[in-house]
Design a protein around this motif. Structure first.
Motif, short mmCIF file in Angstrom:
data_model
loop_
_atom_site.label_atom_id
_atom_site.label_comp_id
_atom_site.label_asym_id
_atom_site.label_seq_id
_atom_site.Cartn_x
_atom_site.Cartn_y
_atom_site.Cartn_z
N ILE A 6 0.87 -1.10 -0.03
CA ILE A 6 -0.06 -0.01 -0.12
C ILE A 6 0.87 1.35 -0.01
O ILE A 6 1.78 1.14 0.81
N TYR A 7 0.56 2.14 -0.76
CA TYR A 7 1.28 3.67 -0.95
C TYR A 7 0.28 4.66 -1.01
O TYR A 7 -1.00 4.44 -1.67
N PHE A 8 0.32 5.65 -0.41
CA PHE A 8 -0.61 6.67 -0.58
C PHE A 8 -0.12 8.22 -0.68
O PHE A 8 1.20 8.38 -0.13
N THR A 16 -2.75 3.16 -3.57
CA THR A 16 -2.67 2.21 -4.59
C THR A 16 -2.16 0.82 -3.58
O THR A 16 -1.58 0.84 -2.45
N GLY A 17 -2.29 -0.47 -4.11
CA GLY A 17 -1.88 -1.69 -3.54
C GLY A 17 -2.44 -2.71 -4.21
O GLY A 17 -2.93 -2.59 -5.58
N LYS A 39 -4.90 -5.51 -8.57
CA LYS A 39 -4.21 -4.28 -8.00
C LYS A 39 -5.47 -3.35 -7.91
O LYS A 39 -6.50 -3.32 -8.46
N PHE A 40 -5.19 -2.20 -7.27
CA PHE A 40 -6.32 -1.34 -6.86
C PHE A 40 -5.59 0.10 -6.73
O PHE A 40 -4.38 0.17 -6.67
N VAL A 41 -6.31 1.18 -7.24
CA VAL A 41 -6.17 2.62 -6.83
C VAL A 41 -7.23 3.44 -6.55
O VAL A 41 -8.36 2.99 -7.16
N GLN A 42 -7.32 4.19 -5.58
CA GLN A 42 -8.53 4.78 -4.85
C GLN A 42 -8.18 6.10 -4.90
O GLN A 42 -7.20 6.63 -4.32
#
Length: 171
Positions: free
Chosen positions: A103-105, A120-121, A129-132
């Motif tokens: 996880i990175y923000f 993201t993570g 994979k996701f981006v929020q």
């Protein structure tokens, strides 16, 4: 031989130029997407080729799906006394509890003018994979996300971010 080298060089340069232009795809949200409004409080765009998932069991969020990829919107009501500045770290912890890794923000201001956090993570169990884009207030968190298998995610991320940055919270 010199002519061949010159022709080869010209084609190589044209190929590089074409490849560079393909990486910067600009989307017209009004033309290529659909506007979705959550009452009169939140609005965002999603791609026209994604369909509303009416069979989704969780009524707390709205999902738009296409094959294995999905855009998901959720409002998370916060009735705790958490400090606004600590919410990104708390949200990161919640993602970890939900099985996310790597996880990175980071904080960024999106075109609507609101200051969001981009998370993201990867969900370890599924490999998705996701981006929020998450907009935190003292009363609620507004989450607009995209998740897909890694190959689809990597191929679409430039377009996906443009849709996620369409999140607008009307105060």
């Amino acid at each position: 031989m010199k002519v061949f080298i010159k022709i080869f060089t010209v084609f190589l340069l044209m190929g590089c130029l074409f490849a560079c232009e393909q990486g910067d795809v600009k989307v017209s949200l009004e033309r290529d997407g659909n506007l979705y409004e959550v009452t009169d409080l939140v609005s965002f765009y999603y791609p026209k080729d994604f369909q509303l998932d009416a069979n989704h069991e969780n009524q707390k969020d709205v999902r738009f799906i296409k094959d294995d990829a999905s855009y998901i919107y959720a409002t998370i009501i916060d009735d705790t006394d958490n400090v606004l500045e600590e919410l990104p770290q708390l949200y990161e912890g919640q993602l970890e509890e939900d099985g996310a890794i790597d996880i990175y923000f980071q904080r960024e201001t999106i075109p609507s003018g609101i200051s969001c956090y981009e998370f993201t993570g990867t969900y370890q169990a599924t490999g998705m994979k996701f981006v929020q884009m998450v907009y935190f207030t003292e009363d609620a968190s507004y989450v607009y996300s995209y998740q897909a298998p890694e190959k689809v995610y990597e191929d679409q991320i430039d377009i996906v971010k443009q849709y996620l940055e369409s999140l607008t919270v009307h105060h």
